[in-house]
Design an enzyme around this catalytic site. Structure first.
Site, PDB file in Angstrom:
ATOM      1  N   ASP A 194      -9.609  -0.224   1.666  1.00  0.00           N
ATOM      2  CA  ASP A 194      -8.790  -0.204   2.896  1.00  0.00           C
ATOM      3  C   ASP A 194      -8.017  -1.290   2.884  1.00  0.00           C
ATOM      4  OD1 ASP A 194      -8.821   0.716   5.807  1.00  0.00           O
ATOM      5  OD2 ASP A 194      -9.299  -1.157   5.932  1.00  0.00           O
ATOM      6  N   GLU A 220      -5.940   2.899  -0.127  1.00  0.00           N
ATOM      7  CA  GLU A 220      -5.279   3.117   1.089  1.00  0.00           C
ATOM      8  C   GLU A 220      -4.246   2.345   1.397  1.00  0.00           C
ATOM      9  OE1 GLU A 220      -4.860   3.348   5.394  1.00  0.00           O
ATOM     10  OE2 GLU A 220      -5.823   1.632   4.686  1.00  0.00           O
TER      11      GLU A 220
HETATM   12  C1  OTU Z   1      -6.418   1.128   7.671  1.00  0.00           C
HETATM   13  O1  OTU Z   1      -5.144   1.467   8.023  1.00  0.00           O
HETATM   14  C2  OTU Z   1      -7.475   1.961   8.410  1.00  0.00           C
HETATM   15  O2  OTU Z   1      -7.119   3.379   7.877  1.00  0.00           O
HETATM   16  C3  OTU Z   1      -7.423   1.975  10.001  1.00  0.00           C
HETATM   17  O3  OTU Z   1      -8.031   2.707  10.483  1.00  0.00           O
HETATM   18  C4  OTU Z   1      -7.594   0.462  10.396  1.00  0.00           C
HETATM   19  O4  OTU Z   1      -7.358   0.281  11.533  1.00  0.00           O
HETATM   20  C5  OTU Z   1      -7.004  -0.638   9.418  1.00  0.00           C
HETATM   21  O5  OTU Z   1      -6.753  -0.370   8.267  1.00  0.00           O
HETATM   22  C6  OTU Z   1      -7.545  -1.941   9.491  1.00  0.00           C
HETATM   23  O6  OTU Z   1      -8.890  -1.925   8.741  1.00  0.00           O
HETATM   24  O7  OTU Z   1      -2.185  -0.091   9.250  1.00  0.00           O
HETATM   25  O8  OTU Z   1      -2.338   1.725  11.357  1.00  0.00           O
HETATM   26  O9  OTU Z   1      -0.802   0.711   4.448  1.00  0.00           O
HETATM   27  O10 OTU Z   1      -1.401   1.742   7.004  1.00  0.00           O
HETATM   28  O11 OTU Z   1      -4.299  -0.305   6.098  1.00  0.00           O
HETATM   29  C7  OTU Z   1      -3.321   1.878  10.209  1.00  0.00           C
HETATM   30  C8  OTU Z   1      -2.090   0.613   4.696  1.00  0.00           C
HETATM   31  C9  OTU Z   1      -3.256   0.691   9.065  1.00  0.00           C
HETATM   32  C10 OTU Z   1      -2.136   0.754   6.576  1.00  0.00           C
HETATM   33  C11 OTU Z   1      -3.567   0.681   6.905  1.00  0.00           C
HETATM   34  C12 OTU Z   1      -4.099   0.412   8.054  1.00  0.00           C
END
Ligand code: OTU
Length: 713
Positions: free
Chosen positions: A294, A336
């Site tokens: 993540d 991710e």
């Molecule tokens: C991720 O997303 C998860 O998919 C989210 O659901 C979480 O809220 C977040 O991490 C924190 O754990 O900025 O708008 O480039 O886009 O890590 C979502 C990566 C996010 C980011 C992503 C993030």
């Protein structure tokens, strides 16, 4: 003691010899002769990919050789307790490393609780997934999370426990065994950028333990936070402004990229690297197949930058990858990283010099460009932006998807927009307005997420079906059509009256000269919603959804369906009723599974039946096509019709496959010369909207919002 920095490669070789001498007997004793030998072979294979990054990351802070020795010990400990069935699988995957690249791979992503209530409940529903053709299941965060707001589970308090609301580690293991029997790979999140502030490490830090205080980025006053914030974008400007949170117990400000209860870990500290490696390997010993890393772009911070995609973030993942290979060679990493197009493919290891990094990464560029094409009825931007992306390394694969549990950020590069005569920021604004239903004639029923007044940036929430203009099956029916209501609950509900919504003429839409984009009423949008979920009025929306997914299923990679898309489920209009979700409209597209709609999946007279049937057919058609497997190549072509996206898929052992997608309200056609150029002399139908090839007058014809897959005899 070996000094790595002095003469890197030579020193690394020396270190390896030393390691093999000391670890060798231990590995053979603890793993047995056969597996001990395999462990050592892997050590030789990965050591440079581990040692070099670690030396750059930590060489000035600590002795690299000693650090590496310690980490190899951690890996050996994990290998020694790796359950037997997983070792068997490791063996198989070392022989067949392309197992995840097969064309038969079809993914599904859901929250365990929303899909099945509990992990045991998910087990009861596996027939449904098998029926859909699913071979890869991403269960959203399922480890113990904080009570109260927890960002959908992305605020972990204990990496060793399953969230008690979902079950136990035993339940996860039982589910894993069922999935294995069905040939479904399991992907689970590893949230490694931050922990919940209730995690043991954070509690120790708050209690004054200096060792754990150093796990986080704590600043005594605002001086450095202010300096960082000059260049730091805000992830959640509406609900969690700023990137630092004052914590009196810490006597200062702690770095919190996301919410105030998610404390970023300090990866400049080698103790954090080691602690997270232990966590990672424990999880790898429980989850068979894929770890979703993540928020990886955020792992390393640097003053004066946006603190994303720093070279060190890549080095961290590379080192983790090598060490995970050592202990759990069958486990894959999925990045991710939802980032700008130029930053994306690096997460698959495509740097100037290739170095193994993640095996899978989300193709968010494809996702964004598909929605852009749909809104503008113009595929030229997609063709331009996709064709200039560096290809994924042959041993890796994309996750292709149409939407996920997060918002859609409009990652369109200014240079790509300019190349087709559009203005980047105007186009991004147009997309946010269009998908919020604020643009005249828009068929979409999404909402704006985290509109940032300061930067003009706006993202989008909404189920894929709602963004495609499918109305039926949407519980709110007619009400959902009022843009004021679509933005439901959000403080932006009044923004529908924003003059920009009507004034902002998108150069893209007008340059395309397509009347559809600039105001033509959409049949799906104006027809009355049917609460029973029948297809009346939704035909165009269903075609749009199918054609978007035809690209997701044929572009190369593992196509992943987000729960509900397979039934054309609409927005969860009741999302804000849960006080824990009320400030985050991403819950608009995180509905509970509608099992009543699922029961209609065999009835083609319903939206659910139409969509389910068509997506299952895509999965089925994909299976037999070697050209569609990951590791093959995608070449974007330029057809003589701007509404059509065209690309060729090829794998060294297959005939080429030509995929066409029509992003317009009318029939379109492309010259047969395009097929010939793709190596297709005698076109053969593989799959399409109308289930047959429409050839005539030297052209391939596509119905409105239709697609076709073609190969050669
Ligand atoms: C991720 O997303 C998860 O998919 C989210 O659901 C979480 O809220 C977040 O991490 C924190 O754990 O900025 O708008 O480039 O886009 O890590 C979502 C990566 C996010 C980011 C992503 C993030």
């Amino acid at each position: 003691m070996v000094d790595i920095r002095s003469s890197s490669r030579q020193a690394a070789a020396l270190l390896l010899r030393e390691l093999v001498e000391t670890v060798g007997p231990l590995a053979r004793a603890r793993l047995g002769a056969l597996e001990g030998e395999a462990f050592l072979a892997r050590l030789e294979q990965v050591h440079l990919d581990v040692v070099e990054p670690l030396d750059v990351l930590y060489g000035t802070r600590t002795d690299t050789a000693e650090l590496v020795r310690g980490l190899v010990d951690v890996a050996l400990d994990a290998a020694a307790v790796r359950p037997w069935p997983l070792r068997v699988l490791d063996r198989r995957r070392e022989v067949d490393p392309a197992w995840f690249q097969r064309a038969g791979m079809v993914g599904y992503a859901c929250y365990a609780d929303r899909f099945g209530g509990t992990l045991a409940g998910v087990r009861e529903r596996l027939d449904y997934l098998t029926e859909l053709g699913v071979t890869y299941l991403h269960l959203m965060p399922l480890l113990a999370t904080r009570t109260g707001p927890n960002d959908g589970g992305y605020a972990v308090v204990d990496y060793d426990a399953v969230d008690p609301r979902l079950g136990t580690m035993g339940d996860l293991e039982a589910l894993g065994a069922d999935l294995r029997d069905r040939g479904i790979a399991l992907c689970v999140d590893l949230v490694l950028n931050h922990t919940a502030r209730e995690h043991r490490w954070a509690r120790l830090a708050a209690a004054g333990d200096p060792e754990h205080r150093d796990f986080y980025l704590v600043f005594p006053d605002r001086a450095l936070p202010d300096a960082y914030e000059r260049t730091l974008p805000e992830v959640f400007p509406d609900t969690a402004p700023g990137s630092f949170t004052r914590v009196p117990e810490l006597g200062g400000w702690v770095w919190t990229t996301f919410h105030d209860y998610q404390w970023d870990l300090d990866y400049t500290n080698p103790a954090v690297f080691t602690a997270m490696l232990r966590t990672m390997l424990d999880l790898a010993n429980r989850v068979r197949d894929v770890l979703r890393l993540d928020a990886v772009p955020f792992l390393w911070k640097r003053m004066g930058t946006d603190c994303q995609n720093q070279p060190e973030a890549h080095l961290l993942v590379q080192a983790y990858r090598g060490l995970t290979r050592l202990a759990a060679p069958g486990v894959l990493f999925k990045a991710e990283a939802i980032v700008a197009p130029d930053m994306l493919v690096q997460y698959l290891g495509a740097h100037d010099r290739y170095r193994p990094e993640c095996d899978l990464a989300y193709h968010n560029q494809l996702m964004v460009l598909l929605w852009s094409s749909l809104a503008t009825r113009d595929a030229r931007l997609a063709a331009r932006a996709l064709s200039r992306l560096r290809p994924a390394p042959a041993t890796t694969g994309w996750v292709t998807y149409l939407r996920c549990h997060d918002d859609i950020g409009w990652a369109v590069a200014d240079s790509d927009a300019a190349a087709v005569g559009w203005h980047g920021s105007d186009h991004r604004r147009f997309l946010a307005d269009f998908y919020a239903g604020r643009y005249p004639g828009s068929f979409a029923r999404g909402a704006v997420f985290q509109e940032n007044e300061a930067t003009g940036d706006a993202r989008t929430s909404g189920m894929a079906a709602a963004l495609c203009g499918i109305a039926a099956g949407n519980p709110a029916g007619d009400a959902a059509r009022d843009p004021g209501v679509t933005a439901a609950g959000g403080p932006r509900a009044t923004a529908a009256a924003d003059p920009r919504a009507t004034a902002a003429a998108d150069p893209g839409a007008t340059a395309a000269g397509d009347p559809g984009a600039t105001g033509a009423a959409d049949p799906g949008g104006t027809a009355a919603a049917d609460p029973a979920g029948t297809v009346a009025g939704d035909a165009a929306g269903i075609d749009r959804l199918e054609t978007l997914y035809s690209v997701v299923f044929s572009y190369g990679g593992i196509p992943v369906l987000w729960m509900g898309d397979e039934l054309g489920l609409g927005n969860d209009e009741r999302w804000a009723e849960d006080p824990l979700h009320a400030d985050d409209n991403r819950w608009l597209h995180r509905p509970p599974m509608d099992w009543a709609a699922a029961a209609r999946r065999t009835d083609p007279g319903t939206v659910a039946g139409q969509v389910f049937g068509r997506l299952r057919a895509l999965a089925e058609a994909r299976k037999g096509q070697l050209a569609l497997r990951s590791g093959g190549e995608t070449t974007v072509l330029v057809p003589d019709d701007p509404h059509v996206l065209a690309y060729r898929r090829r794998h060294q052992r297959s005939a080429p496959l030509l995929a066409l997608a029509n992003f317009s309200d009318d029939w379109q056609s492309v010259d047969l010369g395009l097929a010939a150029a793709a190596g297709i002399r005698e076109p053969v139908h593989v799959h399409s909207t109308r289930r047959r090839l429409d050839l005539g007058e030297g052209r391939i014809h596509l119905p409105a919002w239709g697609f076709a897959w073609i190969t050669t005899r």
